[in-house]
Design a protein around this motif. Sequence first.
Motif, PDB file in Angstrom:
ATOM      1  N   PHE A   1       0.938  -1.168  -0.053  1.00 23.11           N
ATOM      2  CA  PHE A   1       0.058  -0.177   0.000  1.00 23.11           C
ATOM      3  C   PHE A   1       0.804   1.360   0.128  1.00 23.11           C
ATOM      4  CE2 PHE A   1      -2.131   3.353   2.542  1.00 23.11           C
ATOM      5  CZ  PHE A   1      -3.184   3.663   1.604  1.00 23.11           C
ATOM      6  N   THR A   2       1.885   1.096   0.842  1.00 20.50           N
ATOM      7  CA  THR A   2       2.767   2.432   0.949  1.00 20.50           C
ATOM      8  C   THR A   2       3.507   2.721  -0.400  1.00 20.50           C
ATOM      9  OG1 THR A   2       3.082   2.092   3.387  1.00 20.50           O
ATOM     10  CG2 THR A   2       4.711   3.552   2.093  1.00 20.50           C
ATOM     11  N   LEU A   3       4.006   1.717  -0.863  1.00 22.58           N
ATOM     12  CA  LEU A   3       4.608   1.801  -2.214  1.00 22.58           C
ATOM     13  C   LEU A   3       3.772   2.436  -3.325  1.00 22.58           C
ATOM     14  CD1 LEU A   3       6.717  -1.514  -2.675  1.00 22.58           C
ATOM     15  CD2 LEU A   3       7.585   0.687  -3.210  1.00 22.58           C
ATOM     16  N   GLY A   4       2.309   1.758  -3.339  1.00 25.32           N
ATOM     17  CA  GLY A   4       1.436   2.426  -4.161  1.00 25.32           C
ATOM     18  C   GLY A   4       1.144   3.744  -4.031  1.00 25.32           C
ATOM     19  N   GLN A   5       1.141   4.302  -2.693  1.00 25.70           N
ATOM     20  CA  GLN A   5       0.756   5.843  -2.373  1.00 25.70           C
ATOM     21  C   GLN A   5       1.984   6.777  -2.930  1.00 25.70           C
ATOM     22  OE1 GLN A   5      -2.330   6.553  -0.892  1.00 25.70           O
ATOM     23  NE2 GLN A   5      -1.537   8.638  -1.894  1.00 25.70           N
ATOM     24  N   TYR A   6       3.116   6.120  -2.846  1.00 26.75           N
ATOM     25  CA  TYR A   6       4.270   7.105  -3.266  1.00 26.75           C
ATOM     26  C   TYR A   6       4.319   7.161  -4.546  1.00 26.75           C
ATOM     27  CZ  TYR A   6       5.989   8.598   1.353  1.00 26.75           C
ATOM     28  OH  TYR A   6       5.855   9.350   2.618  1.00 26.75           O
ATOM     29  N   ALA A   7       3.948   5.906  -5.307  1.00 20.20           N
ATOM     30  CA  ALA A   7       3.826   6.125  -6.534  1.00 20.20           C
ATOM     31  C   ALA A   7       2.820   7.015  -7.230  1.00 20.20           C
ATOM     32  CB  ALA A   7       3.705   4.553  -7.204  1.00 20.20           C
ATOM     33  N   ARG A   8       1.679   7.168  -6.600  1.00 21.85           N
ATOM     34  CA  ARG A   8       0.739   8.281  -6.983  1.00 21.85           C
ATOM     35  C   ARG A   8       1.264   9.589  -6.721  1.00 21.85           C
ATOM     36  NH1 ARG A   8      -2.542   3.805  -5.284  1.00 21.85           N
ATOM     37  NH2 ARG A   8      -2.367   4.293  -3.090  1.00 21.85           N
ATOM     38  N   TRP A   9       1.868   9.727  -5.567  1.00 24.18           N
ATOM     39  CA  TRP A   9       2.351  11.091  -5.106  1.00 24.18           C
ATOM     40  C   TRP A   9       3.578  11.511  -6.352  1.00 24.18           C
ATOM     41  CZ3 TRP A   9       2.623   9.412   0.566  1.00 24.18           C
ATOM     42  CH2 TRP A   9       1.293  10.010   1.170  1.00 24.18           C
TER      43      TRP A   9
END
Length: 516
Positions: free
Chosen positions: A107-115
């Motif tokens: 989840f954290t990886l995905g969030q930083y990918a979006r940011w």
Amino acid sequence: MTTLLPNYLGGRWQTGTGAGSALHDPVSGQALVRVDATGLDLPAGFDFARRQGSAALQSMTYGARAALLVQIAQTLQKHRDAYYEIATANSGTVRNDSAVDIDGAIFTLGQYARWGAALGETRALRDGDAVKLDKDGLFQSQHLQVPRTGLALFINAFNFPAWGLWEKAAPALLSGMAVVVKPATATAWLTQRMVQDVVDAGILPPGALSVICGSAAGLLDNLQPFDVLSFTGSADTAALIRSHPAIARQSVRANIEADSLNSALLLPDAAPGTPAFDLLVREVVREMSVKSGQKCTAIRRIFVPQAVYGAAADAIATKLAKISTGNPRNEAVRMGALVSREQYQSVQQGLQALSTVTQVLYDGRAQPLIDADPAISACHAPVLLGARDADGAQAVHDLEIFGPVATLLPYRDLAHAQALAERGQGSLVASLYGDDAQMLADSARALARSHGRVHVVTPAVAQVHTGHGNVMPMSLHGGPGRAGGGAELGGLRALDFYHQRAAVQASPEVLQALGL
């Protein structure tokens, strides 16, 4: 003979030259795999990470690096079932607890990918607006942030082998810094396997991601001024790290997360029978049992008004009695094992140390373990302690027991409760429970002075709050004082650690050409 896991350094897989350390199943005691880093050429490996890994990453834009994070998350998702098996075998966690680590990492990886995608096709970050240095604005100052040219070394703790890697690596890689991770030996298998899967997928440039497993003396000796170090572990080890010449003399940037005596505070308006009271009880039990209390953010001290001390003790004990402890492979088990027999002994020693200033309010050790041998396994049932003299029980405010243990403490008024919370000398998180918005806001502001995060739970957010101990990438993770003084996550704030801030003084035309 158990399998020796290879390290990945200098763009290639390589094994140590020693016998290595065995990693064990904390329930059965069975040896699973071995790790060893003896004889690795650390100077060459670190140099490769800087020259090849960081350089290649920094030739890309933030948007391009964000796309790499998407691919990493997809790769980890593909191998998710294997990670759950490793977590059960090596960390002794039930499936829900493994999810906190594994799914939290993805989840954290995905969030930083979006940011990162939103940062677009730039290679530096604007830091505020340009300001005039002369009255006509012909000469101006523009602050910006650019990626540091070194590498990011992570020395991680045993409790989160998946999330502990990726919550740091996501902003580091997005920033353009190569990552070298040294996971805690006891649970290094999951970290090593995740790195292996990402390397095998060919997602990152050579040198952008390395893993060193087992004891690796000399890691800090090979740091250079533009590198960064992130450490999660004990305050004693943190003190040694801070005194190392790389930190003390070369000013290698260091982020430290150390001990933390986190608190839950029940406000005076939350009497027994109210929804807020029930929410505190539920959260305390959850924090004591998730990952067997082995979370840096877990509740260690519970502050309640003097008048409800007995009711709170009874309510928490009643719920704790429903926690079944034992082999995580057994579907009847709700709470698995500590990570090792050594950690089990550490919890026992902590309980002995607190026995002089507390009484036992609930002792789950009286209940038999499920499908686990108490003489071999690291399974430890929850224990609730209490101390009616919260001021005199100094050891409770000094000693963090890293397991399923918490202490109930009464307070006279809110000022007293806040003072008791601050006796922890700086913590990662405190949570507040009540239904008076102004009282909650005033308390949150007061506790913010000594905590990195204040989690406020009211009946209105009962179904949506993210949990006292859950570290969300949108919010700051870190704390002042004995908690280490560090800061991670917090959205794009995490990128600050991996960037160098500078002021460029020039004409407006030159500043415009920076492309910020």
